[in-house]
Design an enzyme around this catalytic site. Sequence first.
Site, short mmCIF file in Angstrom:
data_model
loop_
_atom_site.label_atom_id
_atom_site.label_comp_id
_atom_site.label_asym_id
_atom_site.label_seq_id
_atom_site.Cartn_x
_atom_site.Cartn_y
_atom_site.Cartn_z
N HIS A 186 30.17 19.66 37.25
CA HIS A 186 29.12 18.68 37.52
C HIS A 186 27.82 19.17 36.90
O HIS A 186 27.58 20.38 36.80
CB HIS A 186 28.95 18.52 39.05
CG HIS A 186 28.02 17.41 39.42
ND1 HIS A 186 26.65 17.57 39.44
CD2 HIS A 186 28.27 16.12 39.75
CE1 HIS A 186 26.11 16.41 39.78
NE2 HIS A 186 27.06 15.52 39.97
N ASP A 308 29.19 8.19 42.12
CA ASP A 308 28.05 9.11 42.08
C ASP A 308 27.11 8.84 43.26
O ASP A 308 25.90 8.95 43.16
CB ASP A 308 27.28 9.05 40.76
CG ASP A 308 26.72 10.42 40.35
OD1 ASP A 308 26.76 11.35 41.18
OD2 ASP A 308 26.24 10.55 39.22
C1 1WB Z 1 20.48 12.55 40.02
C2 1WB Z 1 21.84 12.45 39.80
C3 1WB Z 1 19.98 13.60 40.75
C4 1WB Z 1 22.69 13.41 40.31
C5 1WB Z 1 20.85 14.56 41.25
O1 1WB Z 1 20.32 15.54 41.97
C6 1WB Z 1 22.20 14.46 41.04
C7 1WB Z 1 19.58 11.56 39.46
C8 1WB Z 1 21.12 16.62 42.36
O2 1WB Z 1 19.97 10.39 39.39
O3 1WB Z 1 18.49 11.92 39.05
C9 1WB Z 1 24.13 13.32 40.08
O4 1WB Z 1 24.89 13.92 40.82
O5 1WB Z 1 24.57 12.67 39.13
MN MN Z 2 26.92 13.39 40.52
#
Ligand code: 1WB
Ligand code: MN
Length: 349
Positions: A186, A308
Amino acid sequence: MSASAAPAPRRHRRIATEEAFSLPEVARALGQVAAGPSRSSDMPLVRRIYGQAAGTYYSGFLAPLLDITEARLRDMDEHGVDMQVLSLTAPGVQMFDADTATELASLANDRLAEIIARHPTRFAGLATFAPQSPKRAVREMERAVRDLKLNGFIVNSHTNDEYLDDPKYWPILECAEALDRCIYIHPRGPSAGLAGPLMDYGLFAAQWAYGVEVSTHAVRLIVSGVFDRFPNLKICIGHMGEGVPFWLWRIDFMNARAQTTGVPRLKLRPSEYFRRNFHITTSGQESHLALDYCIRLLGPERVLWAIDYPYQPTGPAVAFMDSAPLSPADKALVYHRNAERLFHIAPAD
Ligand code: 1WB
Ligand code: MN
């Protein structure tokens, strides 16, 4: 049988495979990181979610990350999501010192196993480990599969700016291969050497930097030769393959040239490892054109559906897959059968 007597077509089981959660202990530890001096590229995000730099949409993520059985289950029910495969959200334990990281990884895995025991049809889970201490990571990986029955592993890309092709991490790869559990790579913020131009204009996370970080990680694994050493190692990456599928032809061409310059000799072409050792998920990349390309390139057995959650909304992720122009058999693979196979989830039918 008359048409009116035909049973209504049942919808596909929906297993979402990149679904984030946290626990108060990890959130608290990240709050301490947020107050500290780290120059990691994760800091803008960690400060906004776990620290005092509230005031953007990021600050709204903490509550849904910590919630498992209230808003999350309601959201799943509302959209007909049968199961979420949970994973400790980025950056996981990878910003902590080795002892703290090892301890919090075990705690997170225990917590995950408890959640799954209480809701065995609604949740599966990927185990966290602390690459900071590869030896202890391997012990935790074994415990997580043998004792806790977790479904695979999650790692948030680099650890202290190092990638899993580094021989110090080979015991982790060997362990995942021996246990036949995939490692989901990830994103987190890019490693120090990559980060500079990725920090402006809001590019530092999911808009662009995350994909650069994980695609670099995936390509490093391939061209370093680790899949000749661990031919049955399974890697999963999200976001429709983080751009790698689009690049495979050029990587093949240029890697053949590079092999004349002293880089590792590979038994197969890079694209052949990608097809053999990788699965991809659709997390947060809801383009039918990109889905069609990936399925034609990799085969429908290699693509898994993901939302997600809570970073992306569930409704559009379901609508995206419901309306995808796939045969019912292929849609069943993407919606649940591939997840059942890859993550050892009992089929519902
Ligand atoms: C975001 C996406 C932020 C994910 C995250 O913080 C994680 C975002 C840990 O949309 O900025 C993710 O898991 O794709
Ligand atoms: Mn994610």
